[in-house]
Design an enzyme around this catalytic site. Structure first.
Site, mmCIF file in Angstrom:
data_model
loop_
_atom_site.group_PDB
_atom_site.id
_atom_site.type_symbol
_atom_site.label_atom_id
_atom_site.label_comp_id
_atom_site.label_asym_id
_atom_site.label_seq_id
_atom_site.Cartn_x
_atom_site.Cartn_y
_atom_site.Cartn_z
ATOM 1 C CD GLU A 179 71.429 59.910 -14.314
ATOM 2 O OE1 GLU A 179 70.345 59.741 -13.733
ATOM 3 O OE2 GLU A 179 71.946 61.028 -14.460
ATOM 4 N N GLY A 180 68.974 57.753 -18.294
ATOM 5 C CA GLY A 180 68.312 56.903 -19.285
ATOM 6 C C GLY A 180 68.120 55.466 -18.843
ATOM 7 C CE LYS A 181 66.739 53.980 -12.716
ATOM 8 N NZ LYS A 181 66.530 55.422 -12.566
ATOM 9 C CB SER A 182 62.877 54.263 -18.604
ATOM 10 O OG SER A 182 62.492 54.502 -17.275
ATOM 11 C CG LEU A 203 73.148 66.920 -16.973
ATOM 12 C CD1 LEU A 203 74.641 66.770 -16.733
ATOM 13 C CD2 LEU A 203 72.892 67.816 -18.169
ATOM 14 C CG ASP A 225 32.327 13.772 -32.082
ATOM 15 O OD1 ASP A 225 32.735 12.596 -31.998
ATOM 16 O OD2 ASP A 225 31.336 14.202 -31.480
ATOM 17 N NE ARG A 275 24.544 9.903 -51.222
ATOM 18 C CZ ARG A 275 24.005 10.245 -52.381
ATOM 19 N NH1 ARG A 275 24.779 10.614 -53.381
ATOM 20 N NH2 ARG A 275 22.697 10.199 -52.557
ATOM 21 C CE LYS A 282 30.256 9.492 -27.333
ATOM 22 N NZ LYS A 282 29.397 10.518 -27.955
ATOM 23 C CD GLN A 327 26.029 11.844 -27.522
ATOM 24 O OE1 GLN A 327 27.181 11.848 -27.105
ATOM 25 N NE2 GLN A 327 25.574 10.902 -28.338
ATOM 26 C CG LEU A 328 25.218 15.596 -33.156
ATOM 27 C CD1 LEU A 328 25.726 15.487 -34.585
ATOM 28 C CD2 LEU A 328 24.513 16.937 -32.937
#
Length: 934
Positions: A383-386, A381, A124, A172, A55, A99-100
């Site tokens: 400005e609201g940047k965030s 007052l 697998d 099977r 492999k 790996q079995l």
């Protein structure tokens, strides 16, 4: 007539050639990408070693990066499961084979072990999930076990159509028989499965147009059983005695080959038939898994869901809005924006850190569009940047369906418990959860506090020990005996090199070299490094340290700063990698020696420890907006004495994640003359990034104040000038907006003005601001109502930003770094603030000479002045003229990479008001909910 031989060697060779081309194609998509396969083995069985070597050889030939993970026979089931989990979470591995058999001294549940493999890596095809999908016919969404898959490939090579044929599968087993039945069935054959209890097996075999045998019994199926012209696929590998062979045995299949080939139309030999195909199809599954990974993790391919908000009027409090919205699990958001599980460290359900390894994975990908949000000169007052930053991001993402990231600063806890409150935006445009955002987050600020104070402790301890010991005693303690030998630490070797001493053996230093090495000889009056605390405490602005008798009279005046004013915070914000942070931390200058030499943290021997303390803080923090957009919250340097911008790393990672058509929106602190100027001249210099658009936030109310409106007092109703239409006052105040637009244009970047609306604003006032902004040269000016309407209220702004990002941009810096220090300060003062000139006061003039002598004159400038005016006088609103900017002093943040001239006096740790915010803050012991934070 004998059957045609179906050569597995020949077909597998064709498969491998096809896979080689597929891998090359993937490398064209991403030069750093390789399919990854891990083969996990327990024990050391010879037959397993043989299969594994086959492999690994096939993988190397195709271009798959294969790893053999060996666990000893002593490994327990728990250890095996732990190893599987590690591989499952490794994004560079696309296939995992167990790996079995499991050759362990301990009892192992093979079913449990194989089912522990992530279905998407189960090449697998043995997990119950893949088996279930195969049995249901979901062939495009599972991995087919390699042997049955190889059998189908061999059948296809015959040219015989499977559809409508009678197929018989003998056996099977979960590995061959059962999946073979399902595979033939979903390829439209009529399938019969035979086994040890089947009556009249020869009769059943005789009906088969296609016969697949995997029963594990040597030569059990005879030629006379087989239908004339049938396709016979023999999966058996058995050994029978053969005296003609050196080993005394030979390999045969489950079919009697000699007689069967006289009946069959096509037949596979043993060996050389199905065997080579099993390995080839294992490689095919690994390549398929890698393709699926690449497809699902294409940068810029987001599968994001947005949160629908139930907008209320009147707008509730910020905290009520935040709590009314249930955030997405942060690991879900991480997946939506293309982050891999091993790139994310979860801190609970609503926040996570992102590993820097993502930068290597995405380094070949193009960046998105880069937008900086700034504002007019701030007023009480607001400005609201965030709020605008978050509203714009929500508009671009949830409403315009573009990939978009917000990158914002982490707020200090000082204002949270003091006078200002939180900083997560507001109304229906915020980062959530607000409590997490405004309190500890993931501990970055605490890490900075610890690192900063370790430096402070190291400075005073070193000065104390140097003042109480001889050169020899000091040297012997700095380089102690370890057994019979003294040895320099790596950081001490660095100091020796800096001193020009090319020696590594402590016993070979001369007395003069010992003195130079051991004594930093710091001048106590030159110490510029202060202790920090993330709390507003005015009584720490000036203190005396060393008053205990144990300090033997070594006292000096000192001070505390708030943590976000620490140079380490600025380093975090400006660093570009872990290695770069280590170097920046080492270059931080903390004092000057009596001979005039700068003393760094590297000289103190503490820079490596600082890096350890900061190793987690360097990773950006992932949160989200109310509408479910991703947000990086990282770093929060002061915007007056530092540069006031979130981290370069967060911006860089976000730009890769959004893809070339996406947007990253970041915010610069205070007004455009402060935060934006530093964003361009400092942050963009070190990041190498070039912004596409400036968003300048303004409000009617704030512009009226710049026009000469009356002062406002907290807790007192606003004067009528701010709540009634006053176009004359507003037009006069627009001069400040005009100047800030001009400031942005100095850098060659298009400006979009966002007029953040309030309910008291009139149509005429809003129209006036927009028209004056456009007349001043703004690319566009639009009204916004995102505070009340979330992203829907900023859609027009988002569309304007989109258009502006396509406009020509001729980005340039304001000044050349090679200019003298005074000239760089003068350019900022005259072009950005509108000053006539600058005046260097004596301390500042001395520092110009000192820093030029020490080699720091080519650093960028970070002006430390009031944010409340373009001038140095906070009460002068609008656009002051005719002033000389006084430079009181200049300080160096060498690790951060800038000089900061001080304009006037500026407290670096705030105080608490008469009634701090903490009066209202408490915890509900039943629900553990924080109350009163906002």
């Amino acid at each position: 007539m004998s059957a045609q031989i179906i050569s597995g060697k020949e077909v597998s060779g064709q498969v491998r050639e096809r896979l080689k081309k597929d891998v090359e194609q993937m490398k064209l998509q991403d030069p750093n990408f390789r399919p990854g396969l891990v083969v996990l083995q327990v024990g050391d069985r010879d037959d397993s070693n043989l299969y594994i070597s086959m492999k690994l050889k096939a993988a190397a030939e195709i271009g798959i990066n294969a790893t053999h993970m060996r666990l000893p026979k002593t490994a327990t089931e728990e250890e095996v499961l732990h190893s599987i989990t590690e591989v499952n979470e490794n994004s560079s591995v696309h296939g995992l084979i167990v790996q079995l058999p499991l050759d362990s001294n301990h009892k192992m549940d093979t079913e449990k072990v194989t089912n522990a493999v992530a279905p998407e890596k189960d090449v697998d095809g043995l997990t119950s999930i893949n088996a279930g999908k195969l049995s249901r016919g979901d062939l495009g969404d599972c991995f087919i076990p390699c042997t049955p898959n190889g059998c189908m490939e061999l059948i296809r090579q015959t040219g015989v159509s499977v559809a409508g044929k009678r197929a018989v599968v003998i056996g099977r087993s979960k590995i061959v028989g059962a999946p073979m039945h399902d595979l033939l069935l979903w390829n439209h054959a009529t399938v019969t499965t035979c086994h040890s209890k089947t009556a009249d097996l020869p009769g059943e075999v005789g009906k088969a147009d296609i016969l697949v045998v995997g029963i594990g019994k040597a030569e059990m199926v005879k030629g006379e059983w087989i239908k004339k012209g049938a396709v016979v696929i023999d999966c058996g590998i058995n050994h029978i005695p053969d005296e003609t062979k050196a080993s005394g045995k030979r390999v045969v299949g489950d079919v009697h080959y000699t007689s069967a080939k006289e009946q069959a139309g096509f037949i596979t030999p043993v060996p050389g038939g199905v065997g080579p195909m099993t390995v080839a199809m294992l490689m095919a599954n690994t390549v398929l898994s890698a393709k699926r990974f690449l497809e699902s993790h294409r940068p810029g391919k987001w599968n994001i869901s947005y949160t629908k908000l139930n907008l209320q009027k009147p707008v509730p409090s910020d905290i009520a809005i935040s709590r009314s919205c249930v955030p997405k699990p942060i690991d879900c958001l991480a997946r939506e924006v293309g982050l891999l599980s091993d790139e994310v460290e979860l801190y609970g359900k609503t926040k996570a850190k992102v590993q820097l390894s993502i930068m290597k994975r995405l380094q070949a990908q193009p960046d998105g569009k880069y937008v900086v949000v700034t504002g007019i000169t701030p007023t009480p007052l607001g400005e609201g940047k965030s709020t605008t930053t978050i509203g714009l991001v929500q508009a671009l993402g949830a409403h315009l369906k573009l990939n978009v990231f917000a990158c914002v600063r982490q707020p200090s806890q000082g204002p949270t418990f003091g006078i200002k409150g939180g900083a997560a935006g507001g109304g229906y445009s915020q980062v959530i959860p607000m409590e997490e955002f405004n309190l500890h987050l993931t501990g970055d600020i605490h890490a900075i506090t610890a690192a900063n104070n370790l430096v402070a402790a190291a400075i005073d301890a070193r000065m104390f020990h140097e003042s109480t010991q001889s050169d020899k005693a000091l040297y012997n303690r700095l380089v102690p005996l370890n057994g019979e030998q003294r040895k320099f630490s790596p950081i001490q070797i660095n100091r020796l090199k800096k001193l020009g001493i090319e020696k590594t053996d402590p016993s070979t230093l001369t007395e003069e070299e010992i003195t130079r090495f051991a004594r930093l000889d710091m001048d106590p009056s030159s110490v510029t490094w202060h202790r920090v605390l993330d709390t507003n405490d005015r009584f720490l602005r000036k203190i005396t340290i060393g008053q205990s008798p144990t300090e033997k009279g070594y006292t000096r005046e000192a001070q505390f700063d708030i943590t976000v004013a620490s140079e380490i915070m600025a380093v975090l914000a400006l660093t570009t990698s872990l290695q770069d942070m280590r170097q920046r931390l080492a270059k931080m200058v903390v004092a000057t020696s009596r001979s005039g030499q700068p003393i760094t943290t590297e000289d103190l021997g503490v820079s490596g420890a600082l890096t350890v303390l900061m190793k987690d803080a360097i990773k950006p923090n992932l949160m989200q907006t109310l509408e479910g957009n991703p947000v990086f919250v990282h770093a929060g340097p002061f915007a007056n004495i530092a540069h006031g911008n979130s981290s370069i790393l967060a911006d860089k990672i976000a730009l890769k994640l959004v893809g070339p058509d996406g947007f990253v929106v970041t915010e610069a602190g205070f007004g455009a003359d402060i935060g934006m100027e530093k964003f361009f001249n400092i942050k963009c210099r070190y990041s190498g990034l070039r912004p596409h658009v400036v968003v300048l936030v303004a409000t009617v109310r704030a512009l009226k104040m710049h026009g000469g409106g009356p002062t406002v007092t907290a807790g007192v109703p606003l004067p009528k000038e701010y709540i009634e239409e006053n176009l004359q006052l507003l037009e006069k105040g627009c001069s400040n907006m005009r100047k800030q637009i001009e400031n942005a244009q100095h850098f060659g970047v298009p400006v979009v003005v966002a007029v953040n609306g309030f309910k008291t604003d009139t149509e005429a006032e809003l129209d006036l601001v927009c028209s004056m902004a456009k007349a001043a040269g703004a690319f566009d000016a639009v009204r916004c109502s995102h505070w009340a309407e979330a992203g829907a209220g900023a859609v027009a702004l988002g569309q304007a930003v989109q258009r502006a990002s396509e406009a020509p941009s001729k980005f340039q810096f304001l000044y050349d770094l090679e200019l003298p220090i005074a000239d760089k300060i003068r350019i900022i003062a005259q072009k950005i603030y509108g000053a006539d000139d600058i005046e260097l006061l004596p301390d500042a003039q001395h520092k110009v000479e000192l820093y030029t002598k020490q080699g720091f004159s080519n650093l960028p400038i970070c002006m430390a002045k009031t944010h409340l005016s373009l001038s140095h006088e906070a009460d002068r609103k609008g656009v002051p003229t005719g002033f000389i900017l006084p430079i009181r002093d200049i300080r160096a943040s060498v690790g951060s990479g800038f000089l900061f001239p001080l304009v006037g006096t500026m407290p670096t740790i705030p105080g608490l008001p008469t009634r701090p915010c903490f009066y209202d803050i408490d915890l509900d012991p039943e629900t553990e909910q924080v109350n009163g934070l906002f």
